[in-house]
Design a protein around this motif. Structure first.
Motif, PDB file in Angstrom:
ATOM      1  N   SER A   4       0.792  -1.240   0.000  1.00 23.18           N
ATOM      2  CA  SER A   4       0.000   0.000   0.000  1.00 23.18           C
ATOM      3  C   SER A   4       0.830   1.299   0.000  1.00 23.18           C
ATOM      4  N   GLN A  17       0.972   3.142  -3.210  1.00 23.18           N
ATOM      5  CA  GLN A  17      -0.153   4.053  -3.531  1.00 23.18           C
ATOM      6  C   GLN A  17       0.260   5.502  -3.270  1.00 23.18           C
ATOM      7  N   ARG A  48       6.701  -9.333   7.172  1.00 28.14           N
ATOM      8  CA  ARG A  48       6.000  -9.282   8.449  1.00 28.14           C
ATOM      9  C   ARG A  48       6.656 -10.212   9.443  1.00 28.14           C
ATOM     10  N   GLY A 100      -8.440  -7.612   0.054  1.00 28.67           N
ATOM     11  CA  GLY A 100      -9.082  -6.489   0.717  1.00 28.67           C
ATOM     12  C   GLY A 100      -9.230  -5.368  -0.294  1.00 28.67           C
ATOM     13  N   GLY A 132     -11.488  -1.266  -1.143  1.00 21.58           N
ATOM     14  CA  GLY A 132     -12.377  -0.220  -0.642  1.00 21.58           C
ATOM     15  C   GLY A 132     -12.184   1.074  -1.400  1.00 21.58           C
TER      16      GLY A 132
HETATM   17  N1  DAH Z   1      -2.740  -3.530   2.705  1.00 20.42           N
HETATM   18  C1  DAH Z   1      -3.675  -4.563   3.071  1.00 20.42           C
HETATM   19  C2  DAH Z   1      -2.952  -5.720   3.713  1.00 20.42           C
HETATM   20  O1  DAH Z   1      -1.788  -5.828   3.565  1.00 20.42           O
HETATM   21  C3  DAH Z   1      -4.429  -5.066   1.863  1.00 20.42           C
HETATM   22  C4  DAH Z   1      -5.367  -4.030   1.336  1.00 20.42           C
HETATM   23  C5  DAH Z   1      -6.669  -3.979   1.783  1.00 20.42           C
HETATM   24  C6  DAH Z   1      -4.935  -3.156   0.383  1.00 20.42           C
HETATM   25  C7  DAH Z   1      -7.548  -3.036   1.322  1.00 20.42           C
HETATM   26  C8  DAH Z   1      -5.828  -2.197  -0.115  1.00 20.42           C
HETATM   27  C9  DAH Z   1      -7.139  -2.149   0.364  1.00 20.42           C
HETATM   28  O2  DAH Z   1      -5.465  -1.315  -1.034  1.00 20.42           O
HETATM   29  O3  DAH Z   1      -7.995  -1.232  -0.118  1.00 20.42           O
HETATM   30  O4  DAH Z   1      -3.587  -6.528   4.351  1.00 20.42           O
END
Ligand code: DAH
Length: 354
Positions: A182, A185, A206, A294, A296
């Motif tokens: 992310s 982004q 992680r 995931g 949104g």
């Molecule tokens: N970054 C989240 C994770 O690593 C995954 C994720 C969920 C990315 C929702 C997204 C999003 O862009 O809208 O679990």
């Protein structure tokens, strides 16, 4: 030593010619014997050499009469030796081939060429489909700032993900190993102008121990679309199309309300279990559905962090694990198989199944 007479030389030459005639093509039975014969006839003190050397002591007349005969004998002798050597050498070659038991008619062995790792194949296929849907490829560094990995994504200071238990922080600098894709982004929005459509594939880290479905290092693909008037319907349509192209046209999808700090509203996206078709099995924990990503609508705080006007622009984002998709598509039950690099496992994916 008195000079030899033509008669003497003539006799020696005749004797030599007879010997050669007797031998025919069988000048010598072995390469060693052939060499001995060559030295004996044409060597520095060989019989023919001696005759030829004696020519210079003859009268001009005798030399004219006798010289060509002597030269012809020499040429004949050389030719016989050459022929005999070729035959003996061929016989030696054949004998040695026979000894190493070589079958030259066997088809050649095809050298192993190797192939792309199944995770790479999967990642490339996912990126290819999204590429056809208008998303371009963006990358970011594995070592990130807390701001890009957390703050700008609206992940508050006290969020569990920021805990030392989950995140690898670098020791002497205020940096961490990105825990998801992310942050790319943020980099894409700050590095460009809307409208934007990017995917960000890559490795994430992680603090987790390795088991059948977890690894401390794994891969994600992030997606981001920013434009005027983008709605949740665009998100649903895009992901549904993507998942059907990835898993097959019959693939059913389901959106469940969820929570991520960087999206509002947020959803988790499931596909109908690819193993049991929805009847319920261990792979889907008897639910008939498998969670795949995931997603949104981009949170206004995220737009604010990168200086985009949230009243003018809207967007959606999604993120998913590549290992998970690869396991489902290729029928691999344990994530650890991808990292062990056992060639017996990897070779199964040699012919592209994708
Ligand atoms: N970054 C989240 C994770 O690593 C995954 C994720 C969920 C990315 C929702 C997204 C999003 O862009 O809208 O679990």
């Amino acid at each position: 030593m008195s000079p030899a007479t033509v008669a003497e030389l003539s006799q020696r030459l005749a004797e030599f010619s007879r010997v050669l005639d007797d031998k025919g093509d069988d000048v010598a039975p072995s390469l060693e014997a052939l060499e001995a014969f060559r030295v004996d006839s044409l060597g520095r003190k060989g019989q023919l050499t001696e005759v030829l050397k004696a020519l210079k002591d003859l009268s001009l007349e005798d030399r004219r009469a006798f010289g060509p005969q002597a030269q012809a004998a020499k040429a004949r002798c050389e030719a016989a030796i050459t022929r005999c050597r070729a035959r003996l050498e061929a016989a030696v070659d054949e004998a040695s081939l026979g000894r190493i038991d070589l079958d030259l008619t066997l088809p050649a062995a095809v050298p192993a060429r190797g192939c792309l790792h199944p995770l790479t194949q999967t990642l490339q296929e996912m990126a290819r489909i999204l590429g056809l849907m208008g998303f371009s490829w963006a990358e970011g560094p594995h070592i990130e700032t807390e701001r890009n990995n957390f703050e700008a994504l609206n992940i508050p200071e006290d969020h569990a993900a920021r805990d030392l238990q989950d995140t690898f922080y670098l020791r002497d600098v205020p940096r961490l190993l990105r825990t998801h894709t992310s942050p790319v982004q943020i980099r894409a929005m700050e590095g460009g102008r809307p409208p934007l459509r990017v995917i960000c594939p890559g490795r994430v880290f992680r603090h987790e121990s390795l088991d059948a479905s977890h690894s401390a290092v794994f891969h994600q693909i992030e997606g981001l679309a920013v434009d005027r008037g983008i709605s949740f319907a665009d998100l649903k349509g895009t992901l549904r199309t993507f998942l059907q192209r990835l898993f097959g046209p019959e693939t059913e999808t389901r959106f469940r309300p969820s929570y991520f700090p960087f999206t509002e509203p947020s959803a988790e996206v499931d596909v109908r279990c690819l193993v049991c078709g929805g009847r319920g099995c261990p792979a889907c924990k008897r639910s008939g559905w498998i969670e795949i990503m995931g997603a949104g609508m981009v949170h206004p705080n995220v737009f604010r962090a990168v200086g985009y006007d949230a009243r003018q622009w809207s967007g959606f984002a999604f993120g998913m694990g590549v290992e998970r998709v690869a396991m489902l598509r290729l029928g691999v039950p344990d994530m650890r198989l991808f990292y062990e690099n056992d060639l017996r496992f990897l070779r199964q994916f040699d012919e592209s199944l994708l």
